[in-house]
Write an enzyme that holds these catalytic residues in place. Structure first.
Site, mmCIF file in Angstrom:
data_model
loop_
_atom_site.group_PDB
_atom_site.id
_atom_site.type_symbol
_atom_site.label_atom_id
_atom_site.label_comp_id
_atom_site.label_asym_id
_atom_site.label_seq_id
_atom_site.Cartn_x
_atom_site.Cartn_y
_atom_site.Cartn_z
ATOM 1 N N MET A 198 88.585 -37.165 19.463
ATOM 2 C CA MET A 198 89.400 -36.001 19.141
ATOM 3 C C MET A 198 88.512 -34.897 18.603
ATOM 4 O O MET A 198 87.712 -35.108 17.693
ATOM 5 C CB MET A 198 90.486 -36.378 18.113
ATOM 6 C CG MET A 198 91.375 -35.229 17.698
ATOM 7 S SD MET A 198 92.255 -34.510 19.113
ATOM 8 C CE MET A 198 92.376 -32.808 18.578
ATOM 9 N N ASN A 200 88.587 -32.315 16.650
ATOM 10 C CA ASN A 200 88.826 -31.566 15.408
ATOM 11 C C ASN A 200 87.623 -30.679 15.082
ATOM 12 O O ASN A 200 86.480 -31.147 15.059
ATOM 13 C CB ASN A 200 89.049 -32.538 14.251
ATOM 14 C CG ASN A 200 89.918 -33.709 14.625
ATOM 15 O OD1 ASN A 200 91.072 -33.546 14.974
ATOM 16 N ND2 ASN A 200 89.345 -34.907 14.552
ATOM 17 N N HIS A 232 82.126 -33.901 26.176
ATOM 18 C CA HIS A 232 83.517 -33.449 26.320
ATOM 19 C C HIS A 232 84.030 -32.868 25.003
ATOM 20 O O HIS A 232 84.613 -31.775 24.977
ATOM 21 C CB HIS A 232 84.377 -34.635 26.748
ATOM 22 C CG HIS A 232 85.818 -34.293 26.990
ATOM 23 N ND1 HIS A 232 86.318 -34.050 28.245
ATOM 24 C CD2 HIS A 232 86.878 -34.170 26.145
ATOM 25 C CE1 HIS A 232 87.613 -33.783 28.166
ATOM 26 N NE2 HIS A 232 87.976 -33.854 26.890
ATOM 27 N N GLU A 233 83.810 -33.590 23.899
ATOM 28 C CA GLU A 233 84.340 -33.130 22.610
ATOM 29 C C GLU A 233 83.625 -31.874 22.121
ATOM 30 O O GLU A 233 84.250 -30.984 21.528
ATOM 31 C CB GLU A 233 84.230 -34.245 21.570
ATOM 32 C CG GLU A 233 84.951 -35.528 21.947
ATOM 33 C CD GLU A 233 86.383 -35.301 22.415
ATOM 34 O OE1 GLU A 233 87.098 -34.498 21.799
ATOM 35 O OE2 GLU A 233 86.782 -35.940 23.410
#
Length: 800
Positions: A198, A200, A232-233
């Site tokens: 994720m 964030n 990707h993140e």
């Protein structure tokens, strides 16, 4: 409670600043959403607790009252108390800490940039971290600190991800010419996490297996996976965080971009910089085949849906699928090829600068491409984002003249199509390779939203979708005339992909399909992608026939002969000297051979048999290691075969190894090995363990069930288990339920199984995942069509 209504005495004027204070209490969840607790164990110690967050898509409201919509951006700050011997993390750097009481400290953090609520993250744990790396921004020279954290017994496994992050974040700054705006990037491996990772802002959280890599144990494939997830993140720090989609109906603006940029720029350049011969673009194309299969269903959805059709949390969650991720990335790759990389770079820079710290829609993106290219990109790309599905482009060569036409492609022949579905058209940037008497040449043609066009003459044969740049299928009526030896690996693989989908749909004869497959298998030096597509074709055939004992034996026998197990050199030295692509192909072939007949494999390849004996010895003797004897890329298949030769004798040993594992890639290997059992009682034992979080972590449950239903002897037992325990699985894993439905049913090919599906899903809730059931049903109907109309001819053609 989802909403809190605040009534005001009067309507405020626009621009009025107001101070709303809300006192609230909440529970730390155990559902891997919002603010939740996870548990883990260090060696033989008692379980430890971590308090962490996962807000996407609509779970920030479960952690604290907020305007929980992506377009309602705000600046967030945090004060959090924690035990004195623990530490906390937030999106921003720690300002200061002070004593809160005799047992706790209070950590005070500064304001975040203006951002959406789903990007808020905070963690309280007793984790450790690696030594940070500090790099200077390539744009404004401000220092960026990169810190990677996790369980204290796993810190050495975090170095690879940190090295990837250092390279990739600077590469993105160079490409976008926009600095990473925060002073730090924290990347944290979470023991129980519902997603792969994720994004964030400033505090990226990962499933352990997506961030940790042990250079002595983890395979090359696993290392690629870690680099890909990190890329990707980090791409999201620009696409998603810096500029965010206005609403969840265009999730692809976040996920499609992060996939495209992450693979084509992040992972690819990292691999090149490190000297890794990873097949990054080839692996991306293999993922595109899965997205195309989903998009060929009537129950697929447009990339950009109307905002009103995406409102409930369950429907929002369902948007995070292969369409938003992989199709979104594939159409961007198609556009990138059409306008060239320089134009793409200019357009993306304009898009990011024009909407910095704000929100955008697809129309804003296309406006930037219009501006950068001087073309009407908006008109072309609207047909790809607003229209569900994908086109089938047919090429007919008659007396040297080539006519191309398009129609929507639907995998399920027995599903009814509406007139609206049948009338769908796309603006297609065609790239093609052709041969005539004088030249072999690649050229382009723009097929606008018309049914048919004449594109050239004096052609012997033509191959559409040259270099596999387009997201569409092709039906070449002259497929048997195409000279495979004149074509690249990627083009032969693309032809095989087209053939596999067309034989399933019914447009291609069984003879033409098998002829193309055999020609590809017989080429003198088949490439990486070609071989993978041959394997994919064989897997489909094996899975379809696997419930018919006699036919399966004949088909699997033919596949096994092609695999040529006896000539595989599986020695450590040979594998170490192979290119990564050759090693991956050998392992993939070995995986198929073991699924067909593991006893025959050890009989045909004595060297491999010796490795299985040594692998077992490494499990039984704590002072013996197979490092330097069994290559880490083949170790999983060696272990699987070792287990299959004595399932009962090894199960308890391997279960203890699994329970004590501290290397996530080794833990994953053991999951694959244990779920490969042919003994149904052992599969049932593994499934029962999925109901006990003390035995199998919550974030592993769906993967393990999927592994069992994905193997021949586990299909029925997995399907029965899912139905028996549906309420428990649904309540604990709502966001992954579509994956479970697909894994449990995708190989069904009988009316009996279809009836069981219909009866079960009629009575049991699926929330917002009705589409998952519809898609599963279409896949089964297409499998039934294949079995009833193609299987006999396929079998005869294979055995000729």
């Amino acid at each position: 409670m989802e909403q809190l209504e605040v009534k005001l005495d009067r309507r405020p004027d626009a621009g009025t600043e107001m101070n709303l204070q809300v006192e609230f209490t909440g529970l730390v969840s155990d559902q891997l959403q919002g603010f939740y607790k996870g548990t883990y164990r260090l060696s033989e110690s008692k379980r430890r607790i971590i308090a962490t967050t996962h807000m996407e898509a609509v779970s920030a409201r479960k952690a604290f009252p907020c305007f929980d919509e992506p377009a309602m951006k705000a600046r967030f700050r945090l004060e959090i108390s924690r035990p004195q011997h623990w530490s906390s993390l937030f999106n921003t750097r720690l300002n200061h800490s002070r004593v809160y009481d005799e047992r706790r400290m209070l950590d005070v953090y500064g304001f975040t940039p203006k951002m959406s609520s789903y990007l808020v993250a905070f963690i309280v744990s007793d984790f450790g971290s690696t030594n940070s790396s500090i790099v200077n921004s390539g744009v404004d020279k401000h220092p960026i600190e990169i810190i990677v954290s996790g369980r204290k017994d796993q810190l050495s496994q975090l170095e690879f991800a940190k090295g990837a992050a250092v390279h990739i974040i600077l590469k993105y700054e160079q490409f976008f010419k926009i600095s990473y705006p925060l002073p730090k990037v924290d990347m944290v491996a979470i023991p129980a996490f519902p997603a792969g990772a994720m994004e964030n802002w400033g505090l990226i959280t990962y499933r352990e297996s997506a961030l940790l890599s042990d250079p002595h144990v983890s395979s090359t494939t696993h290392q690629k996976w870690v680099a890909s997830v990190v890329a990707h993140e980090l791409a999201h720090q620009w696409f998603g965080n810096y500029v965010t989609m206005k609403w969840w109906n265009e999730v692809w603006l976040n996920e499609g971009f992060a996939t495209f940029v992450g693979e084509m720029i992040g992972t690819k350049t990292f691999a090149e910089n490190q000297g890794y011969d990873w097949p990054v673009e080839e692996n991306f194309l293999l993922s595109v085949t899965s997205a195309a299969r989903v998009d060929s269903l009537h129950s697929s959805h447009a990339l950009s849906r109307s905002a009103g059709s995406v409102e409930s949390p369950s429907v929002i969650d369902s948007m995070f699928d292969s369409i938003s991720y992989t199709k979104g990335a594939a159409i961007l790759r198609m556009l990138d090829s059409f306008v060239t990389r320089n134009v793409t770079q200019t357009a993306l820079q304009d898009y990011l600068n024009s909407h910095s710290y704000g929100n955008a829609e697809a129309s804003d993106l296309w406006a930037s491409f219009d501006k950068a290219s001087g073309l009407s990109i908006s008109e072309m790309m609207d047909s790809w984002t607003k229209t569900p599905g994908l086109p089938l482009i047919s090429a007919v060569v008659e007396e040297g003249h080539v006519t191309v036409s398009q129609r929507p492609f639907f995998l399920c022949q027995t599903c009814n199509s509406s007139s609206e579905e049948e009338e769908r058209t796309w603006d297609v940037p065609l790239q093609y390779f052709y041969k005539n008497k004088e030249v072999n040449k690649t050229d382009r043609f723009y097929l606008n939203a018309t049914k048919e066009s004449n594109i050239m003459q004096d052609v012997d044969w033509i191959k559409l979708n040259a270099d596999w740049t387009g997201f569409y299928l092709v039906n070449n009526t002259d497929i048997d005339l195409v000279d495979l030896e004149l074509m690249s690996d990627v083009d032969v693989a693309n032809m095989l992909h087209n053939s596999l989908q067309l034989i399933r749909e019914g447009s291609l004869s069984s003879q033409s399909f098998i002829s193309t497959l055999k020609r590809a298998m017989a080429t003198e030096q088949p490439g990486y992608l070609t071989t993978y597509m041959v394997l994919q074709s064989w897997w489909f055939i094996l899975n379809i026939f696997d419930q018919n004992y006699d036919s399966y034996n004949e088909v699997s026998g033919a596949a096994y002969v092609w695999l040529n197990v006896s000539n595989m050199d599986v020695s450590y030295g040979a594998l170490s000297n192979m290119a990564v692509t050759d090693r991956e192909l050998l392992v993939s072939k070995l995986k198929m051979a073991l699924s067909i007949d593991h006893d025959r494999v050890v009989e045909d390849n004595p060297e491999f048999h010796n490795l299985t004996v040594l692998w077992r010895r490494s499990i039984e003797e704590t002072n013996f290691s197979y490092e330097g004897i069994i290559h880490r890329d083949i170790a999983r298949e060696v272990g699987k075969c070792s287990f299959l030769t004595d399932e009962g004798g090894m199960w308890s040993l391997l279960w203890k190894e699994y329970s004590d594992a501290t290397v996530p890639s080794w833990e994953t290997d053991l999951e694959v090995i244990l779920t490969s059992a042919k003994d149904i009682t052992l599969l049932l034992r593994m499934l029962d363990n999925c109901l006990n979080e003390e035995k199998i972590k919550q974030d592993k449950t769906i993967s393990i069930i999927s592994l069992i239903t994905g193997q021949r002897r586990g299909r029925a037992v997995g399907w029965d288990f899912m139905r028996t325990n549906w309420d428990f699985l649904y309540d604990r894993h709502k966001t992954q339920i579509s994956r479970l439905v697909s894994a449990s049913t995708s190989t069904f090919s009988s009316h009996q199984r279809l009836q069981e599906m219909d009866e079960f899903f009629e009575k049991n809730k699926v929330g917002g995942d009705e589409r998952a059931v519809s898609q599963a049903r279409e896949i089964v109907l297409s499998n039934i069509f294949f079995m009833e109309n193609r299987s006999g001819d396929i079998l005869n053609s294979i055995l000729k």
